[in-house]
Motif scaffolding. Structure first.
Motif, PDB file in Angstrom:
ATOM      1  N   LEU A  91       0.850  -1.182   0.000  1.00  0.00           N
ATOM      2  CA  LEU A  91       0.000   0.000   0.000  1.00  0.00           C
ATOM      3  C   LEU A  91       0.887   1.235   0.000  1.00  0.00           C
ATOM      4  N   TYR A  92       0.409   2.301  -0.651  1.00  0.00           N
ATOM      5  CA  TYR A  92       1.175   3.535  -0.710  1.00  0.00           C
ATOM      6  C   TYR A  92       0.207   4.713  -0.645  1.00  0.00           C
ATOM      7  N   SER A  93       0.553   5.720   0.162  1.00  0.00           N
ATOM      8  CA  SER A  93      -0.331   6.886   0.287  1.00  0.00           C
ATOM      9  C   SER A  93       0.412   8.208   0.114  1.00  0.00           C
ATOM     10  N   GLY A  94       1.624   8.157  -0.393  1.00  0.00           N
ATOM     11  CA  GLY A  94       2.422   9.374  -0.527  1.00  0.00           C
ATOM     12  C   GLY A  94       2.293  10.035  -1.886  1.00  0.00           C
ATOM     13  N   ASN A  95       3.260  10.873  -2.185  1.00  0.00           N
ATOM     14  CA  ASN A  95       3.330  11.638  -3.421  1.00  0.00           C
ATOM     15  C   ASN A  95       3.737  10.718  -4.578  1.00  0.00           C
ATOM     16  N   VAL A  96       3.063  10.862  -5.738  1.00  0.00           N
ATOM     17  CA  VAL A  96       3.377   9.979  -6.869  1.00  0.00           C
ATOM     18  C   VAL A  96       4.786  10.222  -7.414  1.00  0.00           C
ATOM     19  N   ARG A  97       5.300  11.435  -7.297  1.00  0.00           N
ATOM     20  CA  ARG A  97       6.680  11.698  -7.740  1.00  0.00           C
ATOM     21  C   ARG A  97       7.676  10.878  -6.912  1.00  0.00           C
ATOM     22  N   ASP A  98       7.450  10.832  -5.606  1.00  0.00           N
ATOM     23  CA  ASP A  98       8.325  10.039  -4.734  1.00  0.00           C
ATOM     24  C   ASP A  98       8.203   8.558  -5.060  1.00  0.00           C
ATOM     25  N   LEU A  99       6.982   8.118  -5.320  1.00  0.00           N
ATOM     26  CA  LEU A  99       6.771   6.713  -5.668  1.00  0.00           C
ATOM     27  C   LEU A  99       7.529   6.353  -6.942  1.00  0.00           C
ATOM     28  N   VAL A 100       7.422   7.185  -7.963  1.00  0.00           N
ATOM     29  CA  VAL A 100       8.117   6.903  -9.226  1.00  0.00           C
ATOM     30  C   VAL A 100       9.624   6.866  -9.012  1.00  0.00           C
ATOM     31  N   GLY A 101      10.135   7.785  -8.203  1.00  0.00           N
ATOM     32  CA  GLY A 101      11.565   7.754  -7.888  1.00  0.00           C
ATOM     33  C   GLY A 101      11.971   6.434  -7.269  1.00  0.00           C
ATOM     34  N   ASP A 102      11.174   5.969  -6.317  1.00  0.00           N
ATOM     35  CA  ASP A 102      11.457   4.678  -5.677  1.00  0.00           C
ATOM     36  C   ASP A 102      11.334   3.520  -6.662  1.00  0.00           C
ATOM     37  N   LEU A 103      10.297   3.549  -7.493  1.00  0.00           N
ATOM     38  CA  LEU A 103      10.094   2.459  -8.450  1.00  0.00           C
ATOM     39  C   LEU A 103      11.239   2.383  -9.452  1.00  0.00           C
ATOM     40  N   ARG A 104      11.700   3.515  -9.902  1.00  0.00           N
ATOM     41  CA  ARG A 104      12.799   3.515 -10.876  1.00  0.00           C
ATOM     42  C   ARG A 104      14.109   3.075 -10.238  1.00  0.00           C
ATOM     43  N   GLN A 122      -4.648  10.028 -13.875  1.00  0.00           N
ATOM     44  CA  GLN A 122      -4.600  11.482 -14.019  1.00  0.00           C
ATOM     45  C   GLN A 122      -3.522  12.091 -13.125  1.00  0.00           C
ATOM     46  N   ALA A 123      -3.340  11.550 -11.923  1.00  0.00           N
ATOM     47  CA  ALA A 123      -2.301  12.072 -11.021  1.00  0.00           C
ATOM     48  C   ALA A 123      -0.916  11.929 -11.643  1.00  0.00           C
ATOM     49  N   PHE A 124      -0.649  10.803 -12.274  1.00  0.00           N
ATOM     50  CA  PHE A 124       0.646  10.589 -12.928  1.00  0.00           C
ATOM     51  C   PHE A 124       0.794  11.493 -14.156  1.00  0.00           C
ATOM     52  N   LEU A 125      -0.288  11.659 -14.916  1.00  0.00           N
ATOM     53  CA  LEU A 125      -0.249  12.570 -16.061  1.00  0.00           C
ATOM     54  C   LEU A 125      -0.012  14.006 -15.603  1.00  0.00           C
ATOM     55  N   ASP A 126      -0.740  14.427 -14.562  1.00  0.00           N
ATOM     56  CA  ASP A 126      -0.600  15.794 -14.053  1.00  0.00           C
ATOM     57  C   ASP A 126       0.826  16.085 -13.594  1.00  0.00           C
ATOM     58  N   ALA A 127       1.481  15.066 -13.045  1.00  0.00           N
ATOM     59  CA  ALA A 127       2.851  15.235 -12.554  1.00  0.00           C
ATOM     60  C   ALA A 127       3.890  15.087 -13.672  1.00  0.00           C
ATOM     61  N   THR A 155      -4.765  19.659 -12.322  1.00  0.00           N
ATOM     62  CA  THR A 155      -4.176  19.457 -13.642  1.00  0.00           C
ATOM     63  C   THR A 155      -3.562  20.758 -14.139  1.00  0.00           C
ATOM     64  N   PRO A 156      -2.278  20.729 -14.463  1.00  0.00           N
ATOM     65  CA  PRO A 156      -1.642  21.959 -14.948  1.00  0.00           C
ATOM     66  C   PRO A 156      -2.194  22.359 -16.314  1.00  0.00           C
ATOM     67  N   ASN A 157      -2.265  23.638 -16.545  1.00  0.00           N
ATOM     68  CA  ASN A 157      -2.735  24.162 -17.824  1.00  0.00           C
ATOM     69  C   ASN A 157      -1.534  24.308 -18.755  1.00  0.00           C
TER      70      ASN A 157
END
Length: 185
Positions: A91-104, A122-127, A155-157
């Motif tokens: 389970l993970y409840s943190g920031n998706v940027r941190d998760l991707v860093g860990d996964l990579r 959408q969260a991953f796309l937005d980031a 979502t960033p414009n």
């Protein structure tokens, strides 16, 4: 931004009008489009699957064994879940940027598949973390339901250009579209 090796990938089916599920989350409408579109080959390239709690609960409700056995599975949730399918599921409840860093850092082989749902994708796309989008457009109109892409207030414009990597039509009417970010080689 991508790094050599591990890519963050979306792989999903959707209707021509952009829906991934009916209003109640049902995906039974996809059953009529059976046929080989390359899922087995795609799945061999995956090391880790990431999904939200709703998608996880939906998959657990299917009448089949856990389909992600032998894959690391990360469930994004703020709720405590019990009875996880295997010891590779976390389970993970943190920031998706941190998760991707860990996964990579920890993925020795293979890519990361964003299974869903819409909020996770959408969260991953937005980031700006998605390297590849592989869509299977089904020859159907749902008219209502859960959209594939659903921008939020976060979502960033900002325009994100994509480049076509592959486009293929199958005999049963399904069209495969694969896109990479234009700033990624």
């Amino acid at each position: 931004m991508t790094t050599a090796g591990t890519r963050i990938r979306i792989y999903s089916a959707m209707s021509v009008d952009g829906y991934i599920a009916t209003e109640d989350g049902g995906v039974g409408w996809l059953d009529q489009f059976s046929g080989d579109t390359g899922y087995e080959e795609f799945f061999k390239e995956i090391h880790t699957v990431v999904m939200g709690r709703t998608t996880y609960e939906q998959v657990r409700g299917f009448d089949c064994p856990w389909p992600y056995a032998n894959k690391r599975t990360v469930i994004l949730t703020t709720k405590k879940l019990t009875d996880l399918p295997d010891d590779q599921t976390t389970l993970y409840s943190g920031n998706v940027r941190d998760l991707v860093g860990d996964l990579r850092k920890t993925a020795t082989t293979g890519d990361v598949w964003l299974v869903g749902g819409r909020v996770v994708t959408q969260a991953f796309l937005d980031a700006g973390l998605v390297d590849e989008i592989e869509l299977y457009v089904m020859p159907a109109l749902l008219n209502k339901g859960i959209r594939m892409f659903s921008p939020s207030e976060d979502t960033p414009n900002v325009l994100c250009n994509l480049k076509v990597k592959e486009c293929k039509a199958f005999s049963h009417g399904v069209v495969k579209l694969v896109y990479n970010r234009a700033d990624v080689s």
